[in-house]
Write a protein that holds these residues in place. Structure first.
Motif, short mmCIF file in Angstrom:
data_model
loop_
_atom_site.label_atom_id
_atom_site.label_comp_id
_atom_site.label_asym_id
_atom_site.label_seq_id
_atom_site.Cartn_x
_atom_site.Cartn_y
_atom_site.Cartn_z
N ALA A 1 -8.63 0.53 9.02
CA ALA A 1 -7.51 -0.40 8.93
C ALA A 1 -8.03 -1.83 8.76
N GLN A 2 -9.14 -2.15 9.40
CA GLN A 2 -9.73 -3.49 9.27
C GLN A 2 -10.14 -3.76 7.82
N THR A 3 -10.75 -2.78 7.17
CA THR A 3 -11.13 -2.95 5.77
C THR A 3 -9.89 -3.12 4.90
N LEU A 4 -8.86 -2.31 5.13
CA LEU A 4 -7.65 -2.44 4.32
C LEU A 4 -6.98 -3.79 4.55
N GLU A 5 -6.99 -4.29 5.77
CA GLU A 5 -6.41 -5.61 6.03
C GLU A 5 -7.16 -6.68 5.26
N LEU A 6 -8.47 -6.62 5.29
CA LEU A 6 -9.29 -7.59 4.56
C LEU A 6 -9.15 -7.42 3.05
N HIS A 7 -9.24 -6.19 2.59
CA HIS A 7 -9.29 -5.89 1.17
C HIS A 7 -7.92 -6.11 0.51
N HIS A 8 -6.88 -5.52 1.09
CA HIS A 8 -5.54 -5.65 0.52
C HIS A 8 -4.88 -6.95 0.96
N GLY A 9 -4.89 -7.19 2.26
CA GLY A 9 -4.15 -8.32 2.80
C GLY A 9 -4.73 -9.69 2.46
N ARG A 10 -6.02 -9.75 2.23
CA ARG A 10 -6.63 -11.05 1.94
C ARG A 10 -7.13 -11.13 0.50
N HIS A 11 -8.04 -10.23 0.11
CA HIS A 11 -8.63 -10.32 -1.23
C HIS A 11 -7.59 -10.07 -2.32
N HIS A 12 -6.86 -8.96 -2.23
CA HIS A 12 -5.87 -8.66 -3.26
C HIS A 12 -4.79 -9.74 -3.27
N LEU B 1 0.86 -1.19 0.00
CA LEU B 1 0.00 0.00 0.00
C LEU B 1 0.89 1.23 0.00
N PRO B 2 0.51 2.31 -0.69
CA PRO B 2 1.33 3.52 -0.70
C PRO B 2 1.13 4.39 0.53
N TYR B 3 0.55 3.83 1.59
CA TYR B 3 0.29 4.52 2.85
C TYR B 3 0.10 3.43 3.90
N SER B 4 0.08 3.81 5.15
CA SER B 4 -0.12 2.82 6.22
C SER B 4 -1.57 2.34 6.22
N ARG B 5 -1.81 1.23 6.85
CA ARG B 5 -3.18 0.68 6.93
C ARG B 5 -4.14 1.58 7.70
N THR B 6 -3.61 2.47 8.51
CA THR B 6 -4.48 3.37 9.28
C THR B 6 -4.62 4.75 8.63
N ALA B 7 -3.92 5.00 7.54
CA ALA B 7 -3.84 6.35 6.96
C ALA B 7 -5.14 6.85 6.37
N LEU B 8 -6.04 5.97 5.98
CA LEU B 8 -7.27 6.40 5.32
C LEU B 8 -8.44 6.56 6.30
N GLN B 9 -8.19 6.30 7.56
CA GLN B 9 -9.23 6.46 8.58
C GLN B 9 -9.55 7.95 8.74
N PRO B 10 -10.77 8.33 9.02
CA PRO B 10 -11.91 7.50 9.38
C PRO B 10 -12.72 7.03 8.17
N HIS C 1 -6.33 0.76 -7.93
CA HIS C 1 -7.23 1.37 -6.94
C HIS C 1 -6.46 1.96 -5.76
N TRP C 2 -5.47 1.22 -5.24
CA TRP C 2 -4.72 1.74 -4.08
C TRP C 2 -4.01 3.05 -4.42
N GLN C 3 -3.56 3.19 -5.68
CA GLN C 3 -2.87 4.42 -6.09
C GLN C 3 -3.85 5.60 -6.21
N CYS C 4 -5.11 5.30 -6.40
CA CYS C 4 -6.13 6.34 -6.59
C CYS C 4 -6.57 6.96 -5.27
N LEU C 5 -6.11 6.41 -4.16
CA LEU C 5 -6.48 6.91 -2.84
C LEU C 5 -5.27 7.52 -2.16
N HIS C 6 -5.52 8.52 -1.33
CA HIS C 6 -4.44 9.14 -0.57
C HIS C 6 -5.04 9.78 0.67
N PRO C 7 -4.31 9.76 1.78
CA PRO C 7 -4.88 10.31 3.03
C PRO C 7 -5.07 11.82 3.04
#
Length: 192
Positions: A21-32, A8-17, A77-83
């Motif tokens: 981080a739970q969504t990123l763990e599931l989405h990136h860490g498992r699905h991707h 990810l181009p940012y930490s798992r907590t960077a897009l909160q709120p 998709h991950w590149q299209c997001l930024h904190p």
């Protein structure tokens, strides 16, 4: 060389709120990761095992295409997001958005309408057509504009795993959060 799960181009907590981080763990860490693993299992020992992911997407079909396209779409998709919150497009991209849609707000409205109309799983894209025009398009399931003549600039993942943990089945609230995270600099860098 096997396809790698991009960091990810940012930490798992960077897009909160907006995205947890739970969504990123599931989405990136498992699905991707699962899509990347599926690609690698299917290309092992073939002529495709040395191809970049984009070429695998363009030159495959069936289950390999689905896994490769999902892996590529997610990486994009991950590149299209930024904190950074609250930024608006500027420069050439802003000029093209204003010319094509009227302004950024009208682009958001058209994009949201298209995204809400996708039944089931898919993707909403801002693309640049070969003639330079910008357009909002949607693709179903693993499909991607990468296989056509349009250049992807921005994408929003509409698969339920992208937002269910944070927004349940409220896709509109998820889209509102998406706009607070859009990386306009990345989108501008994709212009041809």
């Amino acid at each position: 060389m096997p396809v790698q799960l991009p960091d990810l181009p940012y930490s798992r907590t960077a897009l909160q709120p907006h995205i947890s981080a739970q969504t990123l763990e599931l989405h990136h860490g498992r699905h991707h990761q699962a899509y990347v693993d599926a690609v690698n299992a299917r290309i092992a020992g073939t002529e495709m095992d040395e191809m970049p992911l984009e070429e695998i997407v363009r030159n495959s079909q069936g289950a390999l295409f689905e896994a490769a396209a999902q892996a590529w779409n997610h990486g994009f998709h991950w590149q299209c997001l930024h904190p950074r919150a609250g930024e608006e497009p500027h420069g050439v991209l802003a000029d093209r958005i204003n010319r094509q849609f009227g302004d950024v707000q009208k682009l958001r409205e058209e994009f949201n309408r298209a995204a809400m109309a996708v039944f089931g799983s898919g993707w909403a894209w801002l693309v640049q057509h070969a003639d330079g025009r910008l357009a909002v398009v949607t693709t179903r399931n693993a499909n991607t504009p990468l296989t056509g003549d349009s250049t992807p600039l921005l994408v929003c993942d509409l698969w339920e795993h992208a937002y269910y943990t944070d927004y349940q089945n409220d896709r509109l609230r998820y889209l509102q959060a998406f706009w607070k995270l859009v990386n306009w600099d990345f989108a501008a860098s994709q212009l041809r």
